[in-house]
Motif scaffolding. Structure first.
Motif, PDB file in Angstrom:
ATOM      1  N   LEU A 133      12.210   1.361   0.058  1.00 34.98           N
ATOM      2  CA  LEU A 133      11.184   0.326   0.142  1.00 34.98           C
ATOM      3  C   LEU A 133      11.624  -0.935  -0.587  1.00 34.98           C
ATOM      4  O   LEU A 133      11.402  -2.043  -0.103  1.00 34.98           O
ATOM      5  N   ASP A 134      12.287  -0.774  -1.730  1.00 36.18           N
ATOM      6  CA  ASP A 134      12.833  -1.926  -2.463  1.00 36.18           C
ATOM      7  C   ASP A 134      13.796  -2.715  -1.572  1.00 36.18           C
ATOM      8  O   ASP A 134      13.737  -3.949  -1.513  1.00 36.18           O
ATOM      9  N   ARG A 135      14.673  -1.971  -0.887  1.00 39.38           N
ATOM     10  CA  ARG A 135      15.658  -2.638  -0.028  1.00 39.38           C
ATOM     11  C   ARG A 135      14.987  -3.346   1.158  1.00 39.38           C
ATOM     12  O   ARG A 135      15.365  -4.459   1.515  1.00 39.38           O
ATOM     13  N   VAL A 136      13.974  -2.704   1.726  1.00 40.21           N
ATOM     14  CA  VAL A 136      13.240  -3.305   2.853  1.00 40.21           C
ATOM     15  C   VAL A 136      12.576  -4.602   2.412  1.00 40.21           C
ATOM     16  O   VAL A 136      12.670  -5.629   3.083  1.00 40.21           O
ATOM     17  N   GLU A 137      11.940  -4.562   1.243  1.00 42.11           N
ATOM     18  CA  GLU A 137      11.221  -5.739   0.753  1.00 42.11           C
ATOM     19  C   GLU A 137      12.189  -6.865   0.369  1.00 42.11           C
ATOM     20  O   GLU A 137      11.841  -8.040   0.453  1.00 42.11           O
ATOM     21  N   GLN A 138      13.390  -6.495  -0.031  1.00 41.31           N
ATOM     22  CA  GLN A 138      14.378  -7.510  -0.402  1.00 41.31           C
ATOM     23  C   GLN A 138      15.196  -7.970   0.808  1.00 41.31           C
ATOM     24  O   GLN A 138      16.053  -8.849   0.704  1.00 41.31           O
ATOM     25  N   GLY A 139      14.930  -7.348   1.973  1.00 40.82           N
ATOM     26  CA  GLY A 139      15.630  -7.719   3.192  1.00 40.82           C
ATOM     27  C   GLY A 139      17.081  -7.291   3.216  1.00 40.82           C
ATOM     28  O   GLY A 139      17.911  -7.899   3.887  1.00 40.82           O
ATOM     29  N   ILE A 140      17.394  -6.232   2.472  1.00 46.29           N
ATOM     30  CA  ILE A 140      18.781  -5.745   2.408  1.00 46.29           C
ATOM     31  C   ILE A 140      19.032  -4.775   3.566  1.00 46.29           C
ATOM     32  O   ILE A 140      18.262  -3.879   3.810  1.00 46.29           O
TER      33      ILE A 140
ATOM     34  N   ALA B 230       0.837  -1.210   0.000  1.00 44.71           N
ATOM     35  CA  ALA B 230       0.000   0.000   0.000  1.00 44.71           C
ATOM     36  C   ALA B 230       0.866   1.252   0.000  1.00 44.71           C
ATOM     37  O   ALA B 230       0.529   2.256  -0.641  1.00 44.71           O
ATOM     38  N   ALA B 231       2.005   1.208   0.705  1.00 47.73           N
ATOM     39  CA  ALA B 231       2.925   2.347   0.729  1.00 47.73           C
ATOM     40  C   ALA B 231       3.468   2.609  -0.672  1.00 47.73           C
ATOM     41  O   ALA B 231       3.516   3.754  -1.136  1.00 47.73           O
ATOM     42  N   ARG B 232       3.874   1.532  -1.340  1.00 48.11           N
ATOM     43  CA  ARG B 232       4.386   1.665  -2.710  1.00 48.11           C
ATOM     44  C   ARG B 232       3.328   2.299  -3.620  1.00 48.11           C
ATOM     45  O   ARG B 232       3.627   3.197  -4.421  1.00 48.11           O
ATOM     46  N   GLU B 233       2.107   1.842  -3.484  1.00 45.83           N
ATOM     47  CA  GLU B 233       1.022   2.377  -4.321  1.00 45.83           C
ATOM     48  C   GLU B 233       0.847   3.879  -4.088  1.00 45.83           C
ATOM     49  O   GLU B 233       0.691   4.650  -5.032  1.00 45.83           O
ATOM     50  N   ALA B 234       0.888   4.308  -2.826  1.00 47.63           N
ATOM     51  CA  ALA B 234       0.732   5.739  -2.510  1.00 47.63           C
ATOM     52  C   ALA B 234       1.890   6.553  -3.093  1.00 47.63           C
ATOM     53  O   ALA B 234       1.685   7.624  -3.678  1.00 47.63           O
ATOM     54  N   TYR B 235       3.117   6.036  -2.943  1.00 42.33           N
ATOM     55  CA  TYR B 235       4.281   6.736  -3.492  1.00 42.33           C
ATOM     56  C   TYR B 235       4.188   6.838  -5.018  1.00 42.33           C
ATOM     57  O   TYR B 235       4.508   7.885  -5.606  1.00 42.33           O
TER      58      TYR B 235
END
Length: 197
Positions: free
Chosen positions: A190-197, A165-170
């Motif tokens: 957000l990409d890094r968070v989702e990839q666990g980096i 949902a955050a990605r959609e808002a951004y």
């Protein structure tokens, strides 16, 4: 005997009636097109400014400042004063005072999108995320292109770990204003968070 005000009033009424009966000169725009209300003028200016944001090489900061100024404008001078007072109260670290001002402002001017946005910002700072999201919904109902509210929505949803949902808002924020560097950086984070980096 008629006084001078009565005569002036009679003349005004008569001349108004004659003006209504007289045909408009050829090629003259209709009366409605000539006199736009202040809110309509602001809406037209916003349309032009949002179109400018899509042009390559545009000075985005200047255009954004003009957009924010138009969002902060109201047909009510009192509403503008209250909005400024709430901003000062927030900056002074007086959230209760700011909230009181914004509650009064929104109660008297429920169609003032920027008042809702300011209160959403305050709620975000107070970590009252659900209240902030509710106010953002009002902002976007009144001004769907409010990239500040959309970016704020993304920040709240990110804090709530609602990544999709955050990605959609951004992405919605970037769709209306592709020059938002902070939002682009937030998407990379957000990409890094989702990839666990």
């Amino acid at each position: 005997m008629r006084g001078p005000f009565a005569i002036l009033a009679l003349l005004a009424l008569t001349s108004g009636a004659l003006a209504e009966d007289a045909p408009a000169p050829a090629g003259a725009p209709p009366a409605a097109a000539k006199a736009l209300k202040p809110a309509e003028q602001r809406a037209d200016q916003l349309d032009l400014l949002f179109a400018q944001l899509r042009k390559p090489g545009i000075e985005a900061d200047t255009v954004e400042e003009k957009i924010w100024a138009l969002w902060g404008a109201s047909d009510s001078p009192t509403a503008e004063v209250l909005l400024t007072q709430s901003t000062v109260a927030i900056a002074d670290g007086a959230p209760a005072e700011a909230l009181s001002i914004l509650n009064r402002l929104i109660g008297a001017n429920p169609d003032f999108a920027e008042a809702w946005n300011k209160r959403a910002t305050l709620y975000f700072m107070m970590k009252k995320d659900d209240l902030a999201l509710a106010d953002i919904a009002h902002v976007l109902e009144l001004e769907p292109r409010h990239f500040g509210a959309l970016a704020g929505k993304g920040m709240i949803l990110l804090r709530q770990k609602k990544y999709s949902a955050a990605r959609e808002a951004y992405e919605e924020a970037l769709a209306v204003n592709p020059t938002l560097d902070d939002v682009k950086a937030a998407l990379k984070k957000l990409d890094r968070v989702e990839q666990g980096i």
